[in-house]
Design an enzyme around this catalytic site. Structure first.
Site, PDB file in Angstrom:
ATOM      1  N   ASP A  59       0.821  -1.207   0.000  1.00 57.36           N
ATOM      2  CA  ASP A  59       0.000   0.000   0.000  1.00 57.36           C
ATOM      3  C   ASP A  59       0.854   1.256   0.000  1.00 57.36           C
ATOM      4  OD1 ASP A  59      -2.245  -1.629   0.178  1.00 57.36           O
ATOM      5  OD2 ASP A  59      -2.388  -1.456   2.358  1.00 57.36           O
ATOM      6  N   TYR A 142       6.560  -9.722   7.105  1.00 57.85           N
ATOM      7  CA  TYR A 142       6.491  -8.277   7.321  1.00 57.85           C
ATOM      8  C   TYR A 142       6.889  -7.943   8.756  1.00 57.85           C
ATOM      9  CZ  TYR A 142       3.744  -7.313   3.050  1.00 57.85           C
ATOM     10  OH  TYR A 142       3.326  -7.173   1.753  1.00 57.85           O
TER      11      TYR A 142
END
Length: 293
Positions: A59, A142
Site C-alpha cells: 500500500d 512483514y
C-alpha cells in the site's frame, strides 16, 4: 521460407524501497508508484514495453526491504545489454537501472540529495519461465515498528508508529497466538471479488528492543490490508482497550464492520519472501493459483 520467433528471457528482480513518497506498488495513472517507476526505467533500457509481476503489492507508505518481481524481455536484448563492456547482463542492468532510478527520484522528490534513490534494484537473475514472483512464493514476512514511550520517539525515523500508551506485548502475543494457522481472515482483509480470503498465518509475535516494539507477521500470503489490520487489532489489546479474546472473536465473526482497526502504513515493511527450489516453481504456482484465485 522459415520464420523465426523471438525468444523471451524471464528475469527475477530483487529490490527494496522507501514507501513514503510512493502511492503504493501498483501502477496508477498520474501517480508516482514503485511499479510505474521501475517499469518505465526497464522499458527505457530495453526499448520495449516491460510489465512487472510482483510477489506482493504494498500500500501507499509501506516499505520493502526485500521485494521480488519478474518480467519477460527479448532474449537478444538481454544478451546484448553489456555492449562492449566486460559486465554480465545482470551487472549492466543493475548499474543502468539504478542510475536512472536515482535520477528520477532526484527530480520527483523536493530536496533529495544527489545520487539518492528511494527504490533500488539489488539483484537481477535469469530464471525459468516456471518462476512466478507472486504464485511461486511460499511465504511473505512483514515487520511493524512501534515506539510506545516518548524517549523512543525519533524524528529522524520515518518507519515507526508513535504511541503515548505503553503497550502490553505479552497480552498482544497471547492474543496473536490464537490467530495462527489456516483461517478465513475476512474480518482482517479488504476482500477482492472472486479471490479467497483464506490464508495460513505461520508467525505473529511482538518483541521489544532498545525502546522499539517489533511486530512480525509471516504467512503463505496476505490479502489486502491484512497485516495492517492484524497490527491495529493487536495494538488495541496492548493498550488495554480490548481484551485478549477480541481478535479471535473478530476472526470467527468473518465480517468487515465498524470494528475494523487498520494501523498506519508507514511503520510496515516487507522484509523477506521465501521460494521453493527451482524444480518446484511451477508446482507451487499451480497450487497457489487454484487456492487463492
Amino acid at each position: 521460407m522459415t520464420s523465426t520467433v523471438a525468444q523471451n528471457q524471464r528475469l527475477r528482480l530483487d529490490l527494496g524501497y522507501d514507501g513514503n513518497h510512493f502511492h503504493g506498488w501498483a501502477a496508477q495513472p498520474g501517480l508516482r508508484t514503485v511499479q510505474g517507476m521501475v517499469e518505465n526505467v526497464l522499458s527505457t533500457i530495453f526499448r520495449q514495453d516491460v510489465v512487472l509481476s510482483v510477489a506482493g503489492r504494498t500500500d501507499a507508505g509501506v516499505h520493502a526491504r526485500h521485494q521480488v518481481a519478474h518480467c519477460d524481455v527479448a532474449e537478444e536484448l538481454w544478451r546484448n545489454l553489456p555492449g562492449r563492456s566486460q559486465r554480465t547482463p545482470a551487472q549492466a542492468l543493475i548499474r543502468r537501472a539504478n542510475s536512472l532510478l536515482a535520477r528520477g527520484a532526484g527530480s520527483d522528490i523536493l530536496g533529495a540529495p544527489k545520487g539518492y534513490s528511494d527504490v533500488v534494484i539489488h539483484a537481477v537473475a535469469p530464471v525459468p519461465d516456471s518462476f512466478d514472483a507472486r504464485f511461486s512464493a511460499l511465504w511473505r514476512s512483514y515487520t511493524y515498528r512501534i515506539a510506545d514511550a516518548v524517549s523512543a520517539w525519533d524524528p529522524q525515523r520515518k518507519d515507526v508508529l508513535w504511541i503515548a500508551d505503553q503497550l502490553d506485548i505479552e497480552a498482544m502475543n497471547r492474543a496473536g497466538l490464537r490467530l495462527l494457522g489456516e483461517h478465513d481472515f475476512l474480518s482482517f482483509c479488504k476482500p477482492r471479488e472472486g479471490a479467497s480470503t483464506v490464508r495460513t498465518l505461520y508467525e505473529l509475535i511482538f518483541t521489544r528492543s532498545a525502546g522499539i516494539i517489533l511486530g512480525k507477521a509471516r504467512a503463505d500470503a496476505f490479502c489486502h490490508s491484512q497485516v495492517r489490520t492484524l497490527m491495529g487489532t493487536l495494538i488495541e489489546v496492548g493498550r488495554g482497550v480490548r481484551d485478549e479474546d477480541w481478535p479471535y472473536q473478530r476472526l470467527i465473526e468473518r465480517t468487515r464492520d465498524g470494528n475494523v482497526v487498520v494501523a498506519a502504513p508507514h511503520p510496515l515493511t516487507l522484509e523477506e519472501i521465501g521460494y521453493p527450489p527451482p524444480e518446484l516453481y511451477a508446482h507451487q504456482a499451480n497450487q497457489a493459483r487454484r487456492f487463492r484465485g
